[in-house]
Each structure stands twice: as C-alpha cells, then as structure tokens.
Write an enzyme that holds these catalytic residues in place. Structure first.
Site, PDB file in Angstrom:
ATOM      1  N   HIS A 135      27.015  77.303  32.434  1.00 41.40           N
ATOM      2  CA  HIS A 135      27.181  78.708  32.068  1.00 41.40           C
ATOM      3  C   HIS A 135      25.804  79.372  32.013  1.00 41.40           C
ATOM      4  O   HIS A 135      24.766  78.717  32.002  1.00 41.40           O
ATOM      5  CB  HIS A 135      27.911  78.874  30.730  1.00 41.40           C
ATOM      6  N   ASP A 195      38.536  61.056  22.548  1.00 39.19           N
ATOM      7  CA  ASP A 195      37.812  59.828  22.232  1.00 39.19           C
ATOM      8  C   ASP A 195      37.575  59.724  20.729  1.00 39.19           C
ATOM      9  O   ASP A 195      36.931  60.597  20.136  1.00 39.19           O
ATOM     10  CB  ASP A 195      36.476  59.809  22.978  1.00 39.19           C
ATOM     11  N   SER A 237      26.628  71.533  26.844  1.00 43.94           N
ATOM     12  CA  SER A 237      26.766  72.323  28.065  1.00 43.94           C
ATOM     13  C   SER A 237      26.271  71.543  29.270  1.00 43.94           C
ATOM     14  O   SER A 237      25.133  71.077  29.286  1.00 43.94           O
ATOM     15  CB  SER A 237      25.940  73.604  27.969  1.00 43.94           C
TER      16      SER A 237
END
Length: 368
Positions: free
Chosen positions: A176, A302, A317
């Site tokens: 992003h 998880d 990210s």
C-alpha cells in the site's frame, strides 16, 4: 528559525482498516545525508519475471519527499503564523523560495535566514498544481526570521518485503502507499531500504491495532533504493538477493484467477530477523481483471501468531501470502474492529507495478 515537525503515530486513513506500515520514531537519530544519494534512473524495457524470490523480511524504510512538506502551523510569539497568513496550506510541498530549489528542512531554514527581501516568493506543489505564494516572515525577539511552519522532509518506518525479481533486480514491499502521518497525503518521493529487526510486539485488540517494534540493523548499509510509492506498495531496485530468505528458490507468481478462498500461508517476522510461516485463510477473494487494491480478505488462524500478535499488526505490510506453491499476494491492512482480519492485494498487480516506469504515483493514489 523554523520549528521541526512533531512526531505523531500512524493515523487511520480509511474508515474500516489501517495500513500496516509502522512509523518508527525511535529511528530518527539515524541520519543519512540526502545529498550523498541520487535518485535512481527509471527502468525501462526490462524482462518481467515469471517467478520471484518471496520475502517476509523486515525492512527499514526511509522515504524522502520531493521538497519540504507542510504539516502544520504555529504562532510566532504572540502573532499568528506568517505562512498561514500568506495562504500556505497544510499538505503543500515547498519547491522553491525566491527561485532557489528547496530539498530539505536545513535548506529551507538557510534560505529564510539569509534572504535580504522582506517578502519571500514561494512556489508550492498543491495537488496537481503549482501555486505561487508570498510570505512575509516575522522577526522574533532574538532577531530570527520565523515562518510559523511545521514541516517534514522524510519519513522513516518498518515494513515487510514482499518479493525480489532477480531478472530485473526489482523488488516490491508494503502493498500500500505510504502517506504522511499528519496530512494523510501520499508522499511523492524517493528513498532507501535497510535491513531491520523486530525487538518487540504490541499485541492488537478490537479497536486498537497492534504493531511491531523495529529498528535498522546496519543503517550505514543500504539494501536498495525506492523510486516509486504507489497504491500497490513501494518499489525500487536491489543489486543482490536480499538476506534472510525463508526459501532459497524462486516460486511462481499467481494470476488472480489462480487464487481461491481457503487455506494459505503468510511469511513475516515476529522476533529478530527470522522469517516464519503462519497459517491464514483467504476469504472473499475478489474477481479483478485490472490492477485494484483490496483483492481479498485475509483471516489469521494460526494459534501462535494470534497469541503473540492478536492477528495482523502494523509492520506486517507486505508480508507475502502463499497458496498452492505460488505467491498470490501481500497483507496490506488490518481491520480496526477485528485485528484477526485484514485486506490483501494480488501479487500480480504488485509485480506489474514494479515494472512500470518509476517515479510517479499511480492514478489510483492521485485520485484518493
């Protein structure tokens, strides 16, 4: 004398999700003169890879803006800000003063202090336009010229490398755009990536996203350059395969129609520099025929990752997502209301962006 910017934490820039690039104010003592580094030449005509090295490594990022970014104003003694009175706006990028190019805060300060004119002619970049503004500095009780500006010329933080294409020496990370923490504007600039490590985790919870605590390991050694900051991540060049690979072999990049809902794996670092795999599920995979963000919802399942981080946290990210032996995407955002879920973007779009002509924001970022 100009005031330096105040450090602030990453702000939510969409209503339901937060970008997971974490700004690292603890890294501000690391200094690298921008004058010693030149922006890389744009890549053209390079061969696109069918397979890449997958990342997951923690990387330190320094992104320099093209000019000096205005992030706020302050009073000068008992008077209002001269810059605000002269119609400079938050989000403006100061490009020149009296015809002299401004690259950094120190240059801005120097030009203001040395100028013999009572009124200074500014050229600022505002959105898509260049605007001419005149500002009359205030002389304070110490005899210093003051503009009443809060400014920034660079941003530092920690994110995750997504892939490295050895054929073109190009890489992609974050998934992003990096925006300024105060203005929310996308930063148009260039920069450098460094090796980093994670020394702590702030666990996320509903309404309060967590974060990785990271630092640059060898700030004097650059891993690569940044030449493009887009809606699909940051991109640049690296001369060599990056260290700390989870897999020493390349894997294919999936086409969007090869991605499906169901079990997948993300690669990321939660301790030190060790890249580890964690189980997730792909939900609400979106049919996309052209590059668009928010390609899928990623649900962390998880148990160990949930215990340690609470799900997706800032600093993840760019964490690569693997499915059926292919790189299918990267983690990009965390849902503020549910940190076990967040958005991902297709790796195909990131790879295409890595091979676009560099140095400009994507049209999607410009439209936001």
């Amino acid at each position: 004398m100009l005031s330096r910017h105040r450090s602030k934490s990453l702000r939510v820039f969409v209503l339901v999700a937060m970008g997971t690039f974490v700004f690292a104010p603890t890294l501000q003592n690391v200094q690298h003169p921008t004058s010693a580094y030149k922006p890389p030449v744009a890549w053209a005509g390079i061969r696109r890879a069918e397979a890449v090295y997958v990342g997951g490594q923690s990387i330190g990022i320094r992104l320099n803006s093209k000019g000096v970014l205005v992030v706020g104003f302050e009073h000068v003694e008992d008077s209002d800000s001269p810059a605000k009175a002269g119609h400079i706006q938050v989000g403006d990028v100061i490009e020149t003063i009296n015809g002299q190019r401004i690259h950094s805060i120190s240059e801005l300060r120097e030009h203001v202090m040395k100028a013999s004119e009572h009124t200074l002619d500014f050229v600022v970049h505002r959105g898509e336009a260049k605007v001419h503004v005149q500002v009359r500095p205030t002389v304070d009780s110490s005899g210093n010229k003051r503009l009443g500006l809060l400014v920034r010329d660079s941003t530092r933080g920690v994110g995750t490398l997504t892939f490295y294409d050895a054929a073109s020496h190009r890489y992609g990370a974050l998934g992003h755009v990096i925006t300024d923490a105060d203005t929310g504007h996308a930063i148009d600039g260039w920069g450098t990536v460094y090796d980093s490590e994670i020394f702590g985790i702030v666990r996320g919870s509903s309404g309060k996203p967590g974060e990785k605590r990271g630092r640059f390991v060898t700030p004097q050694i650059r891993l690569g350059s940044i030449d493009s900051n887009t809606a699909f991540g940051v991109f640049g060049s690296m001369k060599h395969v990056p260290p700390h690979l989870y897999r020493a072999r390349k894997i294919p990049v999936a086409r969007p129609n090869q991605v499906h809902n169901g079990e997948a794996t993300i690669l990321t670092v939660v301790h030190g520099q060790q890249v580890e795999p964690f189980t997730v599920r792909i939900e609400n995979k979106t049919r996309q025929t052209k590059p668009t963000t928010k390609s899928m919802i990623v649900h962390v399942t998880d148990p160990r990752l949930l215990k340690e981080t609470g799900g997706i946290v800032q600093g993840m990210s760019g964490s690569p997502i693997l499915q059926d032996g292919r790189l299918i995407g990267a983690v990009t955002h965390v849902f503020v209301s549910d940190p076990t879920r967040g958005y991902g973007v297709y790796a195909k779009w990131m790879l295409e962006q890595a091979h676009h002509r560099t140095g400009a924001l994507s049209s999607e970022v410009k439209a936001n």
